[in-house]
Write an enzyme that holds these catalytic residues in place. Structure first.
Site, PDB file in Angstrom:
ATOM      1  N   LEU A  76     -64.891  71.106  18.322  1.00  0.00           N
ATOM      2  CA  LEU A  76     -65.387  69.964  17.558  1.00  0.00           C
ATOM      3  C   LEU A  76     -66.255  70.463  16.410  1.00  0.00           C
ATOM      4  O   LEU A  76     -67.054  71.363  16.589  1.00  0.00           O
ATOM      5  CB  LEU A  76     -66.204  69.043  18.466  1.00  0.00           C
ATOM      6  CG  LEU A  76     -65.405  68.328  19.565  1.00  0.00           C
ATOM      7  CD1 LEU A  76     -66.350  67.606  20.502  1.00  0.00           C
ATOM      8  CD2 LEU A  76     -64.420  67.356  18.973  1.00  0.00           C
ATOM      9  N   ASP A  80     -74.837  59.495  18.574  1.00  0.00           N
ATOM     10  CA  ASP A  80     -73.840  60.134  17.714  1.00  0.00           C
ATOM     11  C   ASP A  80     -72.975  61.041  18.578  1.00  0.00           C
ATOM     12  O   ASP A  80     -73.427  62.098  19.031  1.00  0.00           O
ATOM     13  CB  ASP A  80     -74.516  60.952  16.606  1.00  0.00           C
ATOM     14  CG  ASP A  80     -75.315  60.079  15.653  1.00  0.00           C
ATOM     15  OD1 ASP A  80     -74.840  58.973  15.353  1.00  0.00           O
ATOM     16  OD2 ASP A  80     -76.406  60.495  15.244  1.00  0.00           O
ATOM     17  N   LEU A  81     -71.756  60.656  18.818  1.00  0.00           N
ATOM     18  CA  LEU A  81     -70.877  61.322  19.771  1.00  0.00           C
ATOM     19  C   LEU A  81     -70.750  62.815  19.467  1.00  0.00           C
ATOM     20  O   LEU A  81     -70.357  63.212  18.377  1.00  0.00           O
ATOM     21  CB  LEU A  81     -69.493  60.665  19.746  1.00  0.00           C
ATOM     22  CG  LEU A  81     -68.469  61.210  20.742  1.00  0.00           C
ATOM     23  CD1 LEU A  81     -68.943  60.978  22.171  1.00  0.00           C
ATOM     24  CD2 LEU A  81     -67.118  60.549  20.504  1.00  0.00           C
ATOM     25  N   ASP A  82     -71.081  63.637  20.485  1.00  0.00           N
ATOM     26  CA  ASP A  82     -70.943  65.097  20.421  1.00  0.00           C
ATOM     27  C   ASP A  82     -71.718  65.719  19.270  1.00  0.00           C
ATOM     28  O   ASP A  82     -71.367  66.810  18.796  1.00  0.00           O
ATOM     29  CB  ASP A  82     -69.457  65.494  20.311  1.00  0.00           C
ATOM     30  CG  ASP A  82     -68.692  65.179  21.588  1.00  0.00           C
ATOM     31  OD1 ASP A  82     -69.316  65.193  22.662  1.00  0.00           O
ATOM     32  OD2 ASP A  82     -67.475  64.914  21.508  1.00  0.00           O
ATOM     33  N   GLU A  83     -72.762  65.070  18.809  1.00  0.00           N
ATOM     34  CA  GLU A  83     -73.553  65.614  17.709  1.00  0.00           C
ATOM     35  C   GLU A  83     -75.037  65.738  18.060  1.00  0.00           C
ATOM     36  O   GLU A  83     -75.884  65.875  17.193  1.00  0.00           O
ATOM     37  CB  GLU A  83     -73.382  64.744  16.455  1.00  0.00           C
ATOM     38  CG  GLU A  83     -71.962  64.766  15.900  1.00  0.00           C
ATOM     39  CD  GLU A  83     -71.822  63.988  14.600  1.00  0.00           C
ATOM     40  OE1 GLU A  83     -72.870  63.663  13.996  1.00  0.00           O
ATOM     41  OE2 GLU A  83     -70.680  63.714  14.200  1.00  0.00           O
TER      42      GLU A  83
END
Length: 294
Positions: free
Chosen positions: A194, A224-227
């Site tokens: 990612l 914040d997805l995967d952040e």
């Protein structure tokens, strides 16, 4: 002797280290390990200090009497008893490599945590979990019942008195509300492709592009997805001769190791949130030893 650690964050200024060292010495404590970081960009100071009480000082007394030092320097601080294991709820779906790794590490005492419950949206690992005398909760999640399912998940967390949620390849997106409520207390693991390789079959996407490094990232969960702020990362080299299935197997090994290291750092109070980043101090001597190793 009782082992404690003190974590501190505040605006950077002169005299912080001297003030902490003097306080501990005056209260009969001996510093055994200490790390500090002064972030010149944000002006923030972070410190973690391990120490032993040589005169029988108690945690509650130290906390109460340190307030005067902290107020003078506008510190956020916490004292921790290093003998206390952090209570953790692990959440998993159908990929069990991280769960199995954590169960083993806990069993041999390699992680300073107690897994107080496992939650899944499937029943695949029910027997594995209950055979180790850990409560297992199957909470299925659909678009229609997501609020009710998350309420049930939070009820398990609260009833178990958990300090941390670990997403050990839990394949459901958490709501913004849950992320905010558990800010800094949910750790996730994912492959390091990612944002380059999003969506289904990231390892096949990586194979198709001929990548030479695959890896994993563990981070705190945010809306914040995967952040979220990154805690730990690692990679392993691959070659043109390996298959997509090889990528998956190698990736699983890296994921399990990275997640365990991130949990180890968090449970030892070595991780400090610093805006969108983290400060992660090195582990103290002896902190990787386990009760049944060797």
């Amino acid at each position: 002797m009782t082992k404690f650690c003190l974590t501190v964050s505040c605006a950077s200024k002169r005299g912080i280290v001297a003030g902490i060292a003097t306080f501990l010495a005056d209260h009969g404590c001996n510093i055994t390990d200490s790390s500090q970081f002064d972030d010149v960009e944000t002006g923030k100071f972070f410190m973690r200090t391990s120490f032993t009480s040589e005169t029988g000082a108690e945690l509650a007394t130290l906390e109460q009497e340190f307030v005067s030092v902290a107020q003078g320097m506008d510190m956020d601080f916490t004292f921790h008893d290093e003998a206390t294991k952090m209570k953790v709820v692990v959440m998993v779906s159908r990929f069990g490599h991280c769960l199995n790794d954590l169960l083993y590490r806990c069993r041999i005492g390699a992680l300073p945590i107690e897994i107080v419950a496992v939650i899944s949206n499937h029943i695949d690992y029910q027997k594995t979990v209950v055979n180790q005398d850990i409560p297992f909760h199957c909470i299925r999640v659909t678009k229609e019942n997501k609020p009710q399912a998350e309420a049930a998940i939070m009820q398990v967390v609260e009833d178990a008195g958990a300090d941390l949620i670990v997403l050990a390849r839990y394949m459901q997106i958490l709501s913004d509300e849950m992320c905010r409520k558990m800010s800094g207390r949910i750790i996730n693991i994912h492959h390091s492709f990612l944002p380059s390789f999003k969506g289904a079959n990231p390892y096949k996407q990586a194979f198709a592009r001929g990548v030479k490094l695959i890896g994993a990232t563990s981070h705190y969960v945010t809306a914040d997805l995967d952040e979220g702020p990154i805690i730990e990362q690692d990679t392993i080299r691959v070659t043109h001769a390996q298959s997509p299935e090889d990528y998956v197997s190698l990736g699983r090994d890296v994921e399990a190791q990275v997640l365990a290291r991130a949990i180890h750092a968090h449970a030892h109070h070595r991780v400090f949130l610093n805006g969108n980043k983290t400060v992660v101090f090195p582990s103290s001597p002896g902190s990787h030893s386990s009760e049944r190793m060797g």
